[in-house]
Design a protein around this motif. Structure first.
Motif, PDB file in Angstrom:
ATOM      1  N   CYS B   3       0.848  -1.196   0.000  1.00  0.00           N
ATOM      2  CA  CYS B   3       0.000   0.000   0.000  1.00  0.00           C
ATOM      3  C   CYS B   3       0.885   1.247   0.000  1.00  0.00           C
ATOM      4  O   CYS B   3       1.844   1.328   0.772  1.00  0.00           O
ATOM      5  N   LYS B   5       0.251   4.078   1.116  1.00  0.00           N
ATOM      6  CA  LYS B   5       0.122   4.898   2.324  1.00  0.00           C
ATOM      7  C   LYS B   5       0.720   4.254   3.566  1.00  0.00           C
ATOM      8  O   LYS B   5       1.290   4.948   4.389  1.00  0.00           O
ATOM      9  N   CYS B   6       0.526   2.922   3.726  1.00  0.00           N
ATOM     10  CA  CYS B   6       0.951   2.328   4.999  1.00  0.00           C
ATOM     11  C   CYS B   6       1.911   1.157   4.841  1.00  0.00           C
ATOM     12  O   CYS B   6       2.329   0.569   5.835  1.00  0.00           O
ATOM     13  N   CYS B  22      -4.052  -0.786   0.357  1.00  0.00           N
ATOM     14  CA  CYS B  22      -4.592  -1.851   1.209  1.00  0.00           C
ATOM     15  C   CYS B  22      -6.099  -1.630   1.325  1.00  0.00           C
ATOM     16  O   CYS B  22      -6.627  -0.626   0.849  1.00  0.00           O
ATOM     17  N   HIS B  25      -7.161   1.757   3.173  1.00  0.00           N
ATOM     18  CA  HIS B  25      -6.804   2.961   2.417  1.00  0.00           C
ATOM     19  C   HIS B  25      -7.522   3.026   1.075  1.00  0.00           C
ATOM     20  O   HIS B  25      -7.767   4.110   0.558  1.00  0.00           O
TER      21      HIS B  25
END
Ligand code: SF4
Ligand SMILES: [Zn+2]
Ligand SMILES: [Zn+2]
Lengths: 69, 325
Positions: B3, B5-6, B22, B25
């Motif tokens: 992902c 973002k994370c 993910c 997100h």
């Protein structure tokens, strides 16, 4: 029953296939002559991304995304 | 794939955006993108109630879900078409919608049953009026449009939202371009202004690929109607969507670019801006008041025998379901 002999069951609507494990979700669709843009791949009800490798014994359900009318 | 973002495992990769996300997100991204589309095209004001046309399919139920999540007062409208064809298509679609309503306490669903209201199911009307070469789609489209407008008008909804996605829009654009349907091309846009009391029409999902709306429905656990209407077999739209996806497979983003650059050409370069509607005078249908080009009654009102249309007003009022309010 060796691990290697375990195939992958693939289901799309009323159709089923058995394929060898070890390929990615995207390769699986290409292998079945399906356009990866038109299907989602799920494993145990969970969405998996293009590059996820299909493991022996997996049951893969394909979701057709094109609708029309 | 991770992902963006994370760095957790991604569940989806959108090649046209070079973006993998993910589950959590993705859901967040999808809702935020919808909010951006609504804002960009000034689709819905914060204080306006929205009527969402739902069919039971993934797009319309996902749209309803997102609008509720974004805090809009979004109610559903479902037209029972009476299509069975041995697979119980309409009954099963309705069951999916009722299930959605049950899971979203307090939301309202307005239902019009075509047979109960007008005496015939969609396939029955189509057979009687012999419009559309053995397929009821043209009658079905006419009835859907009319009833959506009517219900939004009578119940006071200023906005009507439909779940059309980018694949739907690109397929229509492709077909209209192949035939150079200038009138249709001039009108195609994510928002159509309302007129004379009739609701504005908006398509908040017009920038999502069809696989993205399906992924959202799946990830949110929305149980949608997976089977297609039996009459959609062989539809042109499906053929054009497959063609566009063949292109997309080789050139990620081609589909997105095709549609968005069309919108940009309209917005920035005045494409079709001075196209004028050939002067067909629109006037209000003498029975129902909806705009029509034919003198007298509109095409919808001409479908039905007189005694059907002369029923007392109550027989046309939609049934409203509210779950757990
Ligand atoms: S495929 Fe045709 S008949 Fe079926 S819902 Fe769509 S327009 Fe109506
Ligand atoms: Zn994440
Ligand atoms: Zn009318």
């Amino acid at each position: 029953m060796s691990e290697q002999a375990e195939k992958v069951k693939v289901v799309l609507r009323r159709q089923t296939w058995e394929v060898e494990p070890g390929i990615t979700a995207r390769q699986l669709l290409e292998h079945l002559n399906l356009n990866p843009e038109s299907y989602l791949v799920t494993r145990d009800g969970e969405l998996i991304s293009d590059d996820t490798v299909i493991r022996p014994g997996d049951t893969i359900r394909l979701v057709a995304v094109i609708s029309g009318g | 794939m991770r992902c963006r973002k994370c760095r957790q495992k991604a569940v989806i990769n959108m090649r046209q955006h070079r973006l993998a996300l993910c589950r959590d997100h993705y859901v967040e991204w999808f809702q935020q993108q919808t909010a951006r589309t609504i804002k960009k095209y000034k689709m819905i004001r914060r204080d306006e109630p929205v009527l969402v046309a739902v069919s039971g399919g993934k797009d319309s139920l996902a749209l309803w879900d997102v609008l509720l999540e974004l805090g809009y007062r979004a109610d559903g409208f479902y037209l029972r078409l009476g299509i069975d064809e041995g697979i119980g298509y309409s009954d099963e679609s309705y069951a999916k919608i009722k299930q959605f309503v049950a899971q979203h306490p307090g939301t309202r669903l307005h239902v019009v049953d075509v047979k109960e209201t007008y005496g015939e199911t969609i396939p029955e009307v189509a057979r009687r009026v012999r419009r559309g070469r053995g397929k009821p789609c043209s009658v079905c489209g006419l009835i859907k449009r009319h009833e959506m407008n009517r219900v939004a008008y009578e119940l006071g909804y200023p906005v009507l939202a439909t779940g059309h996605n980018l694949d739907d829009e690109a397929a229509v654009l492709f077909s209209n371009t192949l035939n150079w349907q200038v009138g249709y091309l001039a009108r195609q846009y994510p928002v159509l202004p309302g007129r004379e009391g009739f609701a504005r029409k908006v398509k908040p999902f017009c920038r999502f690929y069809e696989r993205e709306t399906a992924a959202y429905a799946l990830l949110r656990g929305i149980d949608y109607m997976y089977e297609e209407c039996p009459f959609s077999v062989g539809a042109n739209t499906i053929y054009y969507k497959e063609l566009l996806n063949t292109l997309e497979r080789e050139r990620p983003g081609a589909k997105l670019h095709f549609y968005l650059s069309f919108l940009r050409a309209k917005e920035k370069e005045g494409l079709f801006a001075d196209w004028e509607e050939p002067s067909v005078e629109l006037h209000a249908c003498e029975r129902c008041g909806q705009p029509t080009s034919a003198p007298g009654r509109c095409a919808f009102c001409r479908l039905w025998p007189e005694d059907v249309l002369e029923q007392p007003h109550e027989s046309f009022v939609p049934l409203t379901l509210v779950e757990g309010a």
